[in-house]
Scaffold this motif. Structure first.
Motif, mmCIF file in Angstrom:
data_model
loop_
_atom_site.group_PDB
_atom_site.id
_atom_site.type_symbol
_atom_site.label_atom_id
_atom_site.label_comp_id
_atom_site.label_asym_id
_atom_site.label_seq_id
_atom_site.Cartn_x
_atom_site.Cartn_y
_atom_site.Cartn_z
ATOM 1 N N LEU A 1 0.776 -1.030 0.060
ATOM 2 C CA LEU A 1 -0.015 -0.089 0.078
ATOM 3 C C LEU A 1 0.979 1.226 0.061
ATOM 4 O O LEU A 1 1.795 1.170 0.405
ATOM 5 C CB LEU A 1 -0.792 0.128 1.192
ATOM 6 C CG LEU A 1 -1.852 -1.055 1.453
ATOM 7 C CD1 LEU A 1 -2.488 -1.064 2.536
ATOM 8 C CD2 LEU A 1 -2.606 -1.323 0.229
ATOM 9 N N ASN A 2 0.307 2.309 -0.508
ATOM 10 C CA ASN A 2 0.961 3.724 -0.627
ATOM 11 C C ASN A 2 0.992 4.171 0.801
ATOM 12 O O ASN A 2 -0.048 4.176 1.551
ATOM 13 C CB ASN A 2 0.219 4.436 -1.498
ATOM 14 C CG ASN A 2 0.830 5.934 -1.613
ATOM 15 O OD1 ASN A 2 1.692 6.236 -0.725
ATOM 16 N ND2 ASN A 2 0.300 6.779 -2.558
ATOM 17 N N PRO A 3 2.182 4.230 1.606
ATOM 18 C CA PRO A 3 2.163 4.781 2.777
ATOM 19 C C PRO A 3 1.173 6.144 3.012
ATOM 20 O O PRO A 3 0.889 6.423 4.148
ATOM 21 C CB PRO A 3 3.599 5.247 3.247
ATOM 22 C CG PRO A 3 4.468 4.485 2.086
ATOM 23 C CD PRO A 3 3.383 4.483 0.721
ATOM 24 N N GLN A 4 1.195 6.976 1.887
ATOM 25 C CA GLN A 4 0.263 8.275 2.246
ATOM 26 C C GLN A 4 -1.149 7.742 2.432
ATOM 27 O O GLN A 4 -2.059 8.541 2.970
ATOM 28 C CB GLN A 4 0.219 8.965 0.865
ATOM 29 C CG GLN A 4 -0.390 10.335 0.931
ATOM 30 C CD GLN A 4 -0.536 11.172 -0.406
ATOM 31 O OE1 GLN A 4 0.039 10.576 -1.407
ATOM 32 N NE2 GLN A 4 -1.015 12.239 -0.249
ATOM 33 N N ASP A 5 -1.465 6.397 2.008
ATOM 34 C CA ASP A 5 -2.818 6.185 2.242
ATOM 35 C C ASP A 5 -3.375 5.832 3.787
ATOM 36 O O ASP A 5 -4.506 6.238 4.167
ATOM 37 C CB ASP A 5 -3.225 4.621 1.613
ATOM 38 C CG ASP A 5 -3.344 4.842 0.122
ATOM 39 O OD1 ASP A 5 -3.570 5.832 -0.498
ATOM 40 O OD2 ASP A 5 -3.344 3.629 -0.703
ATOM 41 N N SER B 1 -9.841 13.756 -1.315
ATOM 42 C CA SER B 1 -8.885 14.746 -2.229
ATOM 43 C C SER B 1 -8.245 15.776 -1.663
ATOM 44 O O SER B 1 -7.097 16.019 -1.941
ATOM 45 C CB SER B 1 -10.004 15.166 -3.436
ATOM 46 O OG SER B 1 -10.461 13.978 -4.123
ATOM 47 N N PHE B 2 -9.139 16.676 -0.798
ATOM 48 C CA PHE B 2 -8.435 17.754 -0.288
ATOM 49 C C PHE B 2 -7.445 17.358 0.588
ATOM 50 O O PHE B 2 -6.105 18.023 0.445
ATOM 51 C CB PHE B 2 -9.546 18.422 0.806
ATOM 52 C CG PHE B 2 -10.600 19.359 0.067
ATOM 53 C CD1 PHE B 2 -10.360 19.669 -1.190
ATOM 54 C CD2 PHE B 2 -11.788 19.259 0.532
ATOM 55 C CE1 PHE B 2 -11.195 20.292 -1.877
ATOM 56 C CE2 PHE B 2 -12.676 19.737 -0.070
ATOM 57 C CZ PHE B 2 -12.547 20.521 -1.385
ATOM 58 N N GLU B 3 -7.300 16.276 1.432
ATOM 59 C CA GLU B 3 -6.106 15.933 2.287
ATOM 60 C C GLU B 3 -5.164 15.237 1.599
ATOM 61 O O GLU B 3 -3.822 15.216 2.161
ATOM 62 C CB GLU B 3 -6.964 14.874 3.286
ATOM 63 C CG GLU B 3 -7.846 15.472 4.483
ATOM 64 C CD GLU B 3 -8.059 14.668 5.488
ATOM 65 O OE1 GLU B 3 -7.207 13.888 5.835
ATOM 66 O OE2 GLU B 3 -9.161 14.749 5.919
ATOM 67 N N ALA B 4 -5.467 14.556 0.380
ATOM 68 C CA ALA B 4 -4.462 13.989 -0.629
ATOM 69 C C ALA B 4 -3.468 14.965 -0.957
ATOM 70 O O ALA B 4 -2.284 14.821 -0.995
ATOM 71 C CB ALA B 4 -5.114 13.227 -1.713
ATOM 72 N N GLY B 5 -3.888 16.293 -1.524
ATOM 73 C CA GLY B 5 -3.231 17.398 -2.058
ATOM 74 C C GLY B 5 -2.415 18.100 -0.998
ATOM 75 O O GLY B 5 -1.240 18.343 -1.074
ATOM 76 N N TYR B 6 -2.901 17.873 0.251
ATOM 77 C CA TYR B 6 -2.276 18.828 1.409
ATOM 78 C C TYR B 6 -1.176 17.697 1.887
ATOM 79 O O TYR B 6 0.150 18.313 2.038
ATOM 80 C CB TYR B 6 -3.183 18.973 2.694
ATOM 81 C CG TYR B 6 -2.545 19.338 3.788
ATOM 82 C CD1 TYR B 6 -2.109 20.589 4.136
ATOM 83 C CD2 TYR B 6 -1.880 18.380 4.966
ATOM 84 C CE1 TYR B 6 -1.580 21.055 5.350
ATOM 85 C CE2 TYR B 6 -1.390 18.709 6.048
ATOM 86 C CZ TYR B 6 -0.939 20.256 6.229
ATOM 87 O OH TYR B 6 -0.387 20.733 7.170
ATOM 88 N N THR B 7 -1.239 16.424 1.911
ATOM 89 C CA THR B 7 -0.458 15.609 2.317
ATOM 90 C C THR B 7 0.897 15.096 1.306
ATOM 91 O O THR B 7 2.080 15.027 1.783
ATOM 92 C CB THR B 7 -0.900 14.068 2.887
ATOM 93 O OG1 THR B 7 -1.666 13.645 1.521
ATOM 94 C CG2 THR B 7 -1.887 14.098 4.077
ATOM 95 N N SER B 8 0.447 15.448 0.208
ATOM 96 C CA SER B 8 1.403 15.209 -0.935
ATOM 97 C C SER B 8 2.338 16.576 -1.009
ATOM 98 O O SER B 8 3.413 16.169 -1.322
ATOM 99 C CB SER B 8 0.613 14.972 -2.229
ATOM 100 O OG SER B 8 -0.033 16.288 -2.649
ATOM 101 N N ARG B 9 2.014 17.495 -0.575
ATOM 102 C CA ARG B 9 2.768 18.699 -0.496
ATOM 103 C C ARG B 9 3.549 18.612 0.755
ATOM 104 O O ARG B 9 4.692 19.436 0.528
ATOM 105 C CB ARG B 9 1.973 19.907 -0.676
ATOM 106 C CG ARG B 9 1.433 20.210 -2.082
ATOM 107 C CD ARG B 9 0.447 21.226 -2.338
ATOM 108 N NE ARG B 9 -0.100 21.661 -3.565
ATOM 109 C CZ ARG B 9 -0.972 21.217 -4.056
ATOM 110 N NH1 ARG B 9 -1.464 20.015 -3.658
ATOM 111 N NH2 ARG B 9 -1.147 21.199 -5.529
ATOM 112 N N THR B 10 3.105 18.450 1.725
ATOM 113 C CA THR B 10 3.882 18.414 3.144
ATOM 114 C C THR B 10 4.450 17.397 3.734
ATOM 115 O O THR B 10 5.349 17.428 4.469
ATOM 116 C CB THR B 10 2.737 18.958 4.137
ATOM 117 O OG1 THR B 10 1.873 17.724 4.310
ATOM 118 C CG2 THR B 10 2.065 20.450 3.695
ATOM 119 N N ASN B 11 3.927 16.321 2.975
ATOM 120 C CA ASN B 11 4.657 14.989 3.480
ATOM 121 C C ASN B 11 4.388 14.635 4.886
ATOM 122 O O ASN B 11 5.213 14.076 5.849
ATOM 123 C CB ASN B 11 5.953 14.837 3.028
ATOM 124 C CG ASN B 11 6.762 13.490 3.095
ATOM 125 O OD1 ASN B 11 5.943 12.644 2.730
ATOM 126 N ND2 ASN B 11 7.610 13.011 3.207
#
Length: 522
Positions: free
Chosen positions: A85-89, A409-419
């Motif tokens: 799984l993608n760790p971001q998930d 979608s909102f949180e995916a954009g935030y986490t991909s930018r801030t890690n």
């Protein structure tokens, strides 16, 4: 002297524990659900990592070695279905918790599948008549049930990969860019558009509930319709603070129970009352041939819109754990079958019973508008108020599950930018923002809740067309075989219907001057 192999005790020959059934995780999500490791190579459908360890193979082997291989078989069956799984998930609301089950799947599917769209199905029957109305509803139900099964099977179609969102599966089938273009707009439109429509319907239903309960005592200074929209939006925002999709399972259960209850109450109350004296079951006709054709297409779009919710199937299935022995598609399909059995028990009686009770006199707002218009003085106020209150509860619950992809979608954009995962304040801010944006859209477009035909046409490919295309592109059946022709033909037929129903919905919207309302009380 070194001991030979035959002289060593049996306990030294067995180095694997007796029951090593716990898989070695790669990721530990916040919910505590372990996600297994990725597969190194894909296996064919006829072979599994343990297919060679059969009773026939084990029969000539001694007891210690047999025990070792049996234990190894149990271990491989537990970790054999290897998915990384993608760790971001682990930070996102849809995939944060993976402890779902068949019960949760049934609750979520029922909450998403039964709602206000079922209340306007008798409006479609007013234009289609008995025969074509029942036939189109039956075909649409069977068609969407088959495409639901396709989506459930495609969730883990590629070994080592779980498609947790509808857009991800579309990208795997159509390509990265084309998949986004084809799937993103209709899925976002379904989520955001349905959330906005729920605010309109929930707010107006709260207003009517207040009028029924309070009666003439509260006629001095009542709240306006827009203020009721704001009250309903505030309640939705409070409930939306639940963190992830599994955490709203209780709300989905409430939404499912209330939807089934008010759907049954509405058609039972309508059938039990005397029918209007001027009732007729002849399909409504327009002065011109083109007008009649477009009105029929709009009615078919209303039927198609009744089966929205496929944009949430993969998201619901992604909340479940999956191993080689217990793949996620088994509990998902079990829950889906139960939910769609109850969905059929709601939509068919409300369509047939509503058309029998009101015929082509059915208001454009559907069953609740018909009850209010024809039987406001015949039905006890307590029963009528209970039905309206159940609609409010159902709308509040449906708002949560249809908004979850937008939150994700909102949180995916935030986490991909801030890690890093969203803090509780950032997550709350996203949900407050989405709720009030939906509120302002609803105030600016108050006729949105009546555009069921247009919504059904625009979003029809998500339910009826794209799953067929994705099955061919991912499963790759033999070219020019029956399976190949069937799925391509069914998919293109869905696209053609989408275009036709959208044209019918636009025509209906233009001819009525954007003056449609979900409720039209006198």
């Amino acid at each position: 002297r070194k001991r030979t192999m035959d002289e060593r005790p049996e306990t030294e020959l067995i180095s694997i524990p007796a029951t090593p059934r716990v898989s070695t995780p790669e990721i530990l999500t916040p919910s505590g659900q372990r996600s297994p490791r990725p597969a190194t190579k894909s296996s064919s459908a006829a072979w599994t990592p343990t297919s060679f360890i059969s009773p026939r193979f084990l029969s000539p082997i001694g007891t210690p070695m047999k025990r070792l291989l049996v234990n190894m078989k149990g271990y491989l069956e537990e970790v054999g279905h290897l998915t990384k799984l993608n760790p971001q998930d682990a930070w996102l609301p849809i995939t944060e918790s993976r402890n779902g089950n068949a019960h949760y799947a049934a609750f979520h599917n029922l909450n998403a599948g039964v709602g206000f769209q079922a209340l306007v199905l008798p409006v479609a029957f007013a234009f289609l008549g008995w025969s074509w109305g029942i036939l189109s509803l039956t075909i649409a139900y069977i068609w969407q049930l088959y495409t639901l099964w396709i989506l459930v099977q495609l969730h883990e179609a590629v070994p080592g990969k779980r498609y947790n969102r509808y857009v991800e599966l579309a990208q795997a089938a159509f390509g990265e860019r084309l998949g986004v273009w084809l799937a993103l707009f209709p899925t976002v439109y379904l989520s955001a558009g349905t959330a906005t429509a729920l605010i309109l319907i929930g707010g107006e239903t709260m207003k009517l509930f207040f009028q029924i309960v309070c009666g003439p005592l509260c006629a001095s200074n009542p709240l306006t319709t827009v203020e009721w929209y704001l009250v309903f939006t505030s309640l939705c925002i409070v409930l939306s603070q639940l963190p992830n999709l599994n955490s709203i399972a209780g709300l989905s259960l409430i939404g499912a129970v209330t939807a089934i209850t008010y759907s049954t109450m509405v058609w039972v109350l309508s059938v039990s009352q005397p029918r209007p004296a001027t009732i007729s079951y002849e399909p409504l006709s327009m002065p011109s041939l083109s007008g009649s054709v477009f009105s029929v297409l709009n009615a078919l779009g209303i039927v198609a819109f009744a089966f929205r919710g496929h944009n949430l199937v993969l998201e619901i299935q992604s909340t479940m754990p999956s191993t080689f022995k217990h793949p996620a598609h088994v509990p998902m399909w079990r829950g889906a079958k139960v939910s769609y059995f109850f969905i059929a028990l709601c939509i068919f009686p409300i369509s047939i019973g509503g058309f029998w009770a009101y015929g082509n006199l059915m208001p454009s707002g559907g069953m609740l508008a018909a009850l209010y218009e024809f039987h406001i003085h015949d039905i006890p106020r307590g029963l009528l108020a209970t039905a309206f209150l159940l609609v409010v509860f159902s709308c509040l619950s449906s708002f949560q599950i249809y908004s979850m992809p937008a939150f994700d979608s909102f949180e995916a954009g935030y986490t991909s930018r801030t890690n890093k995962p969203c803090s509780i304040w950032v997550r709350s801010g996203f949900r407050v923002f989405f709720g009030f944006v939906s509120f302002f859209i609803g105030v600016a477009l108050p006729f949105l809740s009546s555009l069921a035909g247009l919504l059904g046409g625009l979003t029809l490919p998500v339910t009826f067309a794209y799953p067929c295309f994705m099955w061919v592109l991912i499963k790759k059946p033999a070219k020019y075989s029956f399976n190949w022709y069937f799925h391509w033909g069914l998919g293109w037929l869905g696209v053609a219907f989408s275009l036709a129903f959208s044209i019918g919905g636009i025509w209906s919207m233009v001819t009525q001057g954007l003056k449609l309302k979900f409720f039209s009380p006198n």
